[in-house]
Enzyme design. Structure first.
Site, mmCIF file in Angstrom:
data_model
loop_
_atom_site.group_PDB
_atom_site.id
_atom_site.type_symbol
_atom_site.label_atom_id
_atom_site.label_comp_id
_atom_site.label_asym_id
_atom_site.label_seq_id
_atom_site.Cartn_x
_atom_site.Cartn_y
_atom_site.Cartn_z
ATOM 1 N N GLU A 104 0.813 -1.223 0.000
ATOM 2 C CA GLU A 104 0.000 0.000 0.000
ATOM 3 C C GLU A 104 0.849 1.277 0.000
ATOM 4 O O GLU A 104 0.672 2.169 0.824
ATOM 5 C CB GLU A 104 -0.959 -0.014 1.202
ATOM 6 C CG GLU A 104 -1.933 -1.182 1.183
ATOM 7 C CD GLU A 104 -2.887 -1.198 2.363
ATOM 8 O OE1 GLU A 104 -4.075 -1.522 2.176
ATOM 9 O OE2 GLU A 104 -2.428 -0.912 3.494
ATOM 10 N N VAL A 105 1.774 1.339 -0.929
ATOM 11 C CA VAL A 105 2.671 2.499 -1.018
ATOM 12 C C VAL A 105 2.146 3.471 -2.075
ATOM 13 O O VAL A 105 2.115 3.157 -3.266
ATOM 14 C CB VAL A 105 4.110 2.061 -1.358
ATOM 15 C CG1 VAL A 105 5.016 3.289 -1.492
ATOM 16 C CG2 VAL A 105 4.642 1.120 -0.284
#
Length: 549
Positions: free
Chosen positions: A340-341
């Site tokens: 989840e970057v």
């Protein structure tokens, strides 16, 4: 040495009872052996969770001496001596509570527990041999007390045998004695997967050390063997890091923290129960809390995540954290996150954007750069990196060959991972995320880590799996009820052979045993929730037995 593999002929014949609907006899010049394949019918399955690989049993009841003694070379193992004391306290809790004592006239069928271990090594690592055999029968000599025998290659296999033995024992309220029903027993057991984990999130809500210990203790009852400690995240940084002492300023309060000594205690407590602890340092996203103590780690005060990829200081801090953690956590796996970057913070911050332009990098390029550099730091400290599946989905050819890819987004990932030669951990959120309280026990139970993987060489690359309890909506008040009993459903999938644990109607073959195991957890002080409630961890809807809610 014959050990437990050669059994007296009278036992092998007696074990062939009406409980078994299928068996095969093998004749030799000396013995008659019975190999049993459990059938899906509940009447053929004992109240053991997870189900052993092979077992036979009879129709006798044997009494257990409250002064049960330990013998065999296990007496030289601190791990096994401590485990024997723990289980003895569990087994004889009622007898000690009632103040019942043995008189000189009392004769018990079983008075000794002999544990034989073939390795004196107590090093706990991934893939350690956890196989064991367990033999329970009365003495063949009249008036003499018999003994329970556990044989294992390692102390950790013996621990698993102790747990199984404890589940055979029941307190008889009429005679006020401990009884082992359906004896004689012969169990030969080993796990299906080497990695059988539980992710515990202590960043979204802080959990006191005693609660974490209770969770670890309960894990051992289901034969889980890895605690994935998601100790820090964007919301809080509760862990002490001596190299960078301001990091834990990111804790919620100064009372919601873990000292170095706390971390050592968790690791040692876990090892005594055959459980490895894998810490997670989730980078470069999920790390906003790092900047509370060191604001230079943020791209800017208004854009705080992911960590600043352009600064050497960021990787110095990461290296310092891993250096300190390596002194505490001996397990070979380290989780580096990578999920989840959102790289917008990099591309919209002036100095980071300039750095990207200087090196001709896009935001996605920088994401790859950060993950791979973090892997190098971990590898230099003799760790094998574990990363969430987004890293594999984005740049699979660039990951280090030792990378373990952790599936979570959905099905079908592990087949792609092992086809590329990487190892995989299964945690599909649709079936094994325990914070999803609308996932019922049977969905957890029926999940299959090897689904879609048919080559034996690729199946070996699936280390196993873990259930995850993310803590946005779980804290001390409800975390154990959320974990149990559904975690036990996954535990049997990971331990037991698939042909013996999933065939037929699981409402007959598994549900009664799981309900019994839930009640066993309750008796041992673990507030496991009812098994079949529509929403997990909810209270009973009305009066009823623990065994069927």
């Amino acid at each position: 040495m014959k050990g437990l593999w050669s059994l007296p002929i009278w036992f092998k014949v007696a074990a062939n009872t009406f409980f078994f609907t299928s068996f095969t006899l093998f004749l030799s010049s000396q013995t008659l052996a019975v190999t049993v394949k459990p059938t899906p019918s509940f009447n053929s399955l004992p109240f053991i969770w997870p189900l052993p690989k092979k077992f036979t049993f009879g129709n006798e009841s044997l009494s257990l001496d409250p002064k049960l003694s330990l013998s065999g070379n296990a007496v030289s193992s601190p791990i096994l001596r401590a485990a024997f004391d723990r289980y003895k306290e569990i087994l004889f809790k009622n007898i000690h509570h009632y103040g019942l004592v043995r008189t000189s006239e009392t004769v018990y069928d079983l008075a000794k527990l002999k544990i034989t271990v073939h390795s004196y090594s107590e090093e706990l690592q991934l893939g350690v041999d956890e196989s064991y055999s367990l033999f329970v029968s009365k003495a063949q000599v009249y008036s003499a007390a018999g003994e329970v025998k556990i044989e294992a290659k390692t102390v950790f296999g013996a621990l698993r045998g102790l747990e199984t033995f404890s589940q055979l024992c029941s307190f008889d309220y009429t005679t006020k004695t401990i009884q082992i029903y359906k004896a004689p027993w012969y169990i030969r057991d080993k796990p299906r997967f080497a990695y059988r984990g539980l992710l515990l999130d202590t960043s979204r809500h802080y959990l006191p050390i005693d609660v974490i210990k209770q969770i670890i203790e309960s894990m051992s009852y289901a034969k889980l063997n890895v605690l994935h400690w998601h100790v820090i995240d964007k919301q809080s940084f509760p862990l002490e890091v001596p190299s960078y002492p301001n990091l834990w300023k990111g804790s919620y309060t100064e009372w919601e923290r873990y000292t170095v000594e706390d971390a050592y205690e968790i690791v040692n407590f876990s090892k005594m129960r055959g459980i490895n602890v894998m810490p997670e340092v989730d980078v470069p996203g999920h790390a906003e809390s790092w900047g509370i103590g060191y604001p230079d780690l943020w791209p800017s005060t208004s854009c705080r995540e992911p960590l600043d990829v352009s600064k050497k200081f960021t990787f110095d801090v990461l290296s310092g954290i891993l250096t300190d953690l390596r002194k505490i956590f001996p397990f070979e796996l380290l989780h580096l996150g990578g999920d989840e970057v959102n790289t917008d913070c990099w591309t919209n911050t002036t100095q980071v954007k300039k750095w990207l332009q200087n090196y001709n990098l896009t935001g996605q390029d920088a994401y790859e750069y950060f993950v791979l550099k973090a892997q190098v730091i971990a590898l230099l400290k003799n760790w094998s990196p574990v990363n969430w599946e987004e890293t594999f989905n984005t740049f699979p050819t660039k990951l280090h060959p030792l990378t373990v890819v952790h599936n979570w987004l959905g099905p079908g990932v592990c087949p792609k991972v092992v086809a590329k030669g990487f190892r995989c951990i299964f945690s599909n959120q649709g079936v094994w995320y325990l914070d999803h309280v609308d996932i019922p026990w049977d969905v957890v139970y029926n999940a299959e880590p090897l689904e879609g993987i048919h080559k034996a060489s690729e199946q070996k690359l699936v280390l196993g799996g873990e259930v995850c309890i993310w803590a946005e909506n779980a804290d001390t008040s409800d975390v154990l009820q959320t974990i149990w009993p559904r975690a036990a459903a996954a535990a049997e999938r990971l331990w037991s052979q698939i042909d013996s644990s999933s065939g037929g109607n699981i409402n007959k073959s598994a549900l009664p045993r799981l309900q019994y195991f839930r009640c066993l957890l309750n008796r041992r002080g673990i507030p496991a929730a009812p098994v079949t409630n529509f929403y997990a961890r909810t209270a009973p809807t009305g009066p009823g037995s623990c065994y069927e809610q």
